[in-house]
Design a protein around this motif. Structure first.
Motif, mmCIF file in Angstrom:
data_model
loop_
_atom_site.group_PDB
_atom_site.id
_atom_site.type_symbol
_atom_site.label_atom_id
_atom_site.label_comp_id
_atom_site.label_asym_id
_atom_site.label_seq_id
_atom_site.Cartn_x
_atom_site.Cartn_y
_atom_site.Cartn_z
ATOM 1 N N MET A 1 0.845 -1.191 0.000
ATOM 2 C CA MET A 1 0.000 0.000 0.000
ATOM 3 C C MET A 1 0.885 1.246 0.000
ATOM 4 O O MET A 1 1.573 1.527 0.983
ATOM 5 C CB MET A 1 -0.904 0.032 1.232
ATOM 6 C CG MET A 1 -1.722 1.319 1.348
ATOM 7 S SD MET A 1 -2.609 1.472 2.922
ATOM 8 C CE MET A 1 -3.841 0.203 2.722
ATOM 9 N N PRO A 2 0.904 2.004 -1.097
ATOM 10 C CA PRO A 2 1.704 3.226 -1.116
ATOM 11 C C PRO A 2 1.024 4.348 -0.333
ATOM 12 O O PRO A 2 -0.197 4.473 -0.335
ATOM 13 C CB PRO A 2 1.772 3.576 -2.611
ATOM 14 C CG PRO A 2 0.540 2.955 -3.192
ATOM 15 C CD PRO A 2 0.269 1.714 -2.387
ATOM 16 N N VAL A 3 1.812 5.132 0.375
ATOM 17 C CA VAL A 3 1.313 6.322 1.078
ATOM 18 C C VAL A 3 2.180 7.502 0.654
ATOM 19 O O VAL A 3 3.397 7.424 0.670
ATOM 20 C CB VAL A 3 1.339 6.135 2.607
ATOM 21 C CG1 VAL A 3 0.255 5.188 3.050
ATOM 22 C CG2 VAL A 3 2.685 5.628 3.094
ATOM 23 N N HIS A 9 4.330 11.622 5.530
ATOM 24 C CA HIS A 9 5.088 12.396 6.523
ATOM 25 C C HIS A 9 4.569 12.133 7.938
ATOM 26 O O HIS A 9 5.354 12.036 8.900
ATOM 27 C CB HIS A 9 5.025 13.889 6.200
ATOM 28 C CG HIS A 9 5.734 14.264 4.930
ATOM 29 N ND1 HIS A 9 6.986 13.793 4.619
ATOM 30 C CD2 HIS A 9 5.363 15.070 3.897
ATOM 31 C CE1 HIS A 9 7.369 14.285 3.445
ATOM 32 N NE2 HIS A 9 6.394 15.060 2.987
ATOM 33 N N ARG A 10 3.252 12.006 8.087
ATOM 34 C CA ARG A 10 2.685 11.740 9.419
ATOM 35 C C ARG A 10 3.139 10.385 9.949
ATOM 36 O O ARG A 10 3.464 10.237 11.129
ATOM 37 C CB ARG A 10 1.157 11.811 9.378
ATOM 38 C CG ARG A 10 0.587 13.208 9.151
ATOM 39 C CD ARG A 10 -0.834 13.325 9.729
ATOM 40 N NE ARG A 10 -1.685 12.215 9.337
ATOM 41 C CZ ARG A 10 -2.485 12.227 8.278
ATOM 42 N NH1 ARG A 10 -2.524 13.293 7.483
ATOM 43 N NH2 ARG A 10 -3.255 11.184 7.999
ATOM 44 N N ILE A 11 3.130 9.378 9.074
ATOM 45 C CA ILE A 11 3.563 8.051 9.501
ATOM 46 C C ILE A 11 5.037 8.062 9.869
ATOM 47 O O ILE A 11 5.450 7.477 10.884
ATOM 48 C CB ILE A 11 3.277 7.011 8.391
ATOM 49 C CG1 ILE A 11 1.767 6.822 8.230
ATOM 50 C CG2 ILE A 11 3.947 5.671 8.706
ATOM 51 C CD1 ILE A 11 1.373 5.923 7.081
ATOM 52 N N GLU A 12 5.849 8.730 9.072
ATOM 53 C CA GLU A 12 7.283 8.787 9.365
ATOM 54 C C GLU A 12 7.561 9.538 10.660
ATOM 55 O O GLU A 12 8.430 9.145 11.453
ATOM 56 C CB GLU A 12 8.027 9.431 8.190
ATOM 57 C CG GLU A 12 8.052 8.540 6.944
ATOM 58 C CD GLU A 12 8.662 9.241 5.734
ATOM 59 O OE1 GLU A 12 8.839 10.490 5.784
ATOM 60 O OE2 GLU A 12 8.949 8.546 4.738
ATOM 61 N N ARG A 13 6.804 10.626 10.902
ATOM 62 C CA ARG A 13 6.979 11.369 12.164
ATOM 63 C C ARG A 13 6.552 10.516 13.357
ATOM 64 O O ARG A 13 7.199 10.529 14.411
ATOM 65 C CB ARG A 13 6.178 12.672 12.123
ATOM 66 C CG ARG A 13 6.758 13.747 11.228
ATOM 67 C CD ARG A 13 6.156 15.112 11.538
ATOM 68 N NE ARG A 13 4.722 15.137 11.311
ATOM 69 C CZ ARG A 13 4.157 15.506 10.158
ATOM 70 N NH1 ARG A 13 4.912 15.860 9.124
ATOM 71 N NH2 ARG A 13 2.836 15.533 10.033
ATOM 72 N N GLU A 96 8.426 1.007 4.343
ATOM 73 C CA GLU A 96 9.702 1.244 3.682
ATOM 74 C C GLU A 96 9.490 2.160 2.487
ATOM 75 O O GLU A 96 8.715 1.857 1.577
ATOM 76 C CB GLU A 96 10.308 -0.082 3.218
ATOM 77 C CG GLU A 96 11.695 0.062 2.604
ATOM 78 C CD GLU A 96 12.287 -1.281 2.205
ATOM 79 O OE1 GLU A 96 13.413 -1.297 1.697
ATOM 80 O OE2 GLU A 96 11.600 -2.309 2.401
ATOM 81 N N GLU A 97 10.150 3.315 2.536
ATOM 82 C CA GLU A 97 10.142 4.275 1.420
ATOM 83 C C GLU A 97 8.723 4.568 0.933
ATOM 84 O O GLU A 97 8.428 4.533 -0.265
ATOM 85 C CB GLU A 97 11.009 3.757 0.270
ATOM 86 C CG GLU A 97 12.477 3.627 0.651
ATOM 87 C CD GLU A 97 13.338 3.159 -0.508
ATOM 88 O OE1 GLU A 97 12.766 2.824 -1.564
ATOM 89 O OE2 GLU A 97 14.570 3.142 -0.353
ATOM 90 N N GLY A 98 7.842 4.875 1.877
ATOM 91 C CA GLY A 98 6.499 5.291 1.514
ATOM 92 C C GLY A 98 5.561 4.166 1.127
ATOM 93 O O GLY A 98 4.489 4.429 0.578
ATOM 94 N N ILE A 99 5.927 2.928 1.420
ATOM 95 C CA ILE A 99 5.065 1.787 1.111
ATOM 96 C C ILE A 99 4.847 0.975 2.382
ATOM 97 O O ILE A 99 5.797 0.623 3.084
ATOM 98 C CB ILE A 99 5.677 0.882 0.022
ATOM 99 C CG1 ILE A 99 5.840 1.667 -1.284
ATOM 100 C CG2 ILE A 99 4.794 -0.350 -0.207
ATOM 101 C CD1 ILE A 99 6.498 0.882 -2.390
#
Length: 257
Positions: A1-3, A9-13, A96-99
């Motif tokens: 699932m790509p984000v 950004h919210r998930i990474e934060r 990983e890398e937005g996925i």
């Protein structure tokens, strides 16, 4: 699932904030904390989640920090709110890398032989596997045993001593979609301490059943089938818990494809 965009950004934060507190926690607790973190962001953020589920901020933060585990029903509601298929809750999640990856658990196929328990052959460990074909029910008697050959790397992931592990095969759909009919079930017979939300194998006399545990106020339990559309929960009053025969905790189950 790509984000992408702000959601990514919210998930990474959130990962940067909460993941340091997962250090030292067991693999199962870390996995659930990651799922709660991702589901929270996919569902629209903290405010929407606490409002929809009727929980407070501290409770949600404890889930994401890995301090406590949500009930199975809470995870289901989170998945529905986030529009994530409930059957994905049994998968291994990673970002990983937005996925967002939802990988089925890496359960190796079982090979069969007749060595003694814990005989290593190359990188494999042999453990007892039980099935009673005559009654169609799970059996846990030694005379029904064959042997399952499992790669040693699998144990490092489960954090279970192979000497305490048994393999059985599911009968019926009471735990579907988590455990499907015919799927190998890996049971740790040394772990009989019932924890909320986890799945255990119970001896109810004429058969063995697999159920998820839900702790209730005043010390009683509900033994929950995951397939609530076809099966009813079983209530275990506090004063009868001493008579509840727990065979062990279900550590993993493989899908039959």
């Amino acid at each position: 699932m790509p984000v992408n965009g702000e959601l990514r950004h919210r998930i990474e934060r959130a990962l940067a904030r909460f993941s340091p507190s997962w250090e030292g926690r067991d693999a199962a607790r870390r996995a659930i904390a990651l799922k709660m973190l991702i589901l929270c962001e996919l569902a629209g953020g903290r405010l929407r989640v606490v409002d929809a589920l009727g929980i407070n901020d501290n409770t949600l933060d404890n889930y994401r920090h890995g301090k406590t585990e949500p009930r199975h029903s809470t995870l289901n509601m989170m998945a529905e709110l986030a529009d994530v298929p409930i059957e994905y809750l049994g998968n291994d999640w990673s970002v990983e890398e937005g996925i967002i990856h939802f990988a089925p658990p890496e359960i190796p196929p079982a090979g069969f032989s007749e060595p003694s328990p814990l005989w290593n052959l190359a990188d494999r460990v042999f453990i007892p596997a039980y099935e009673d074909e005559t009654t169609g029910q799970l059996s846990f008697e030694p005379h029904d045993a064959t042997w399952a050959a499992i790669p040693q790397g699998f144990w490092a992931k489960l954090l279970v001593d192979p000497g305490n592990m048994r393999v059985l095969f599911a009968k019926g759909d009471s735990m579907s979609p988590t455990i499907v009919d015919g799927a190998p079930i890996f049971v740790d017979i040394s772990d009989r301490k019932l924890e909320d939300g986890r799945v255990y194998l119970f001896d109810v006399g004429e058969e063995l059943i697999v159920r998820r545990v839900q702790r209730l106020p005043h010390g009683s339990l509900e033994l929950l089938p995951d397939n609530l559309e076809r099966y009813r929960p079983q209530h275990a009053p506090k004063d009868s818990l001493a008579d509840l025969k727990v065979v062990g905790r279900v550590c993993a189950a493989s899908r039959i494809l």
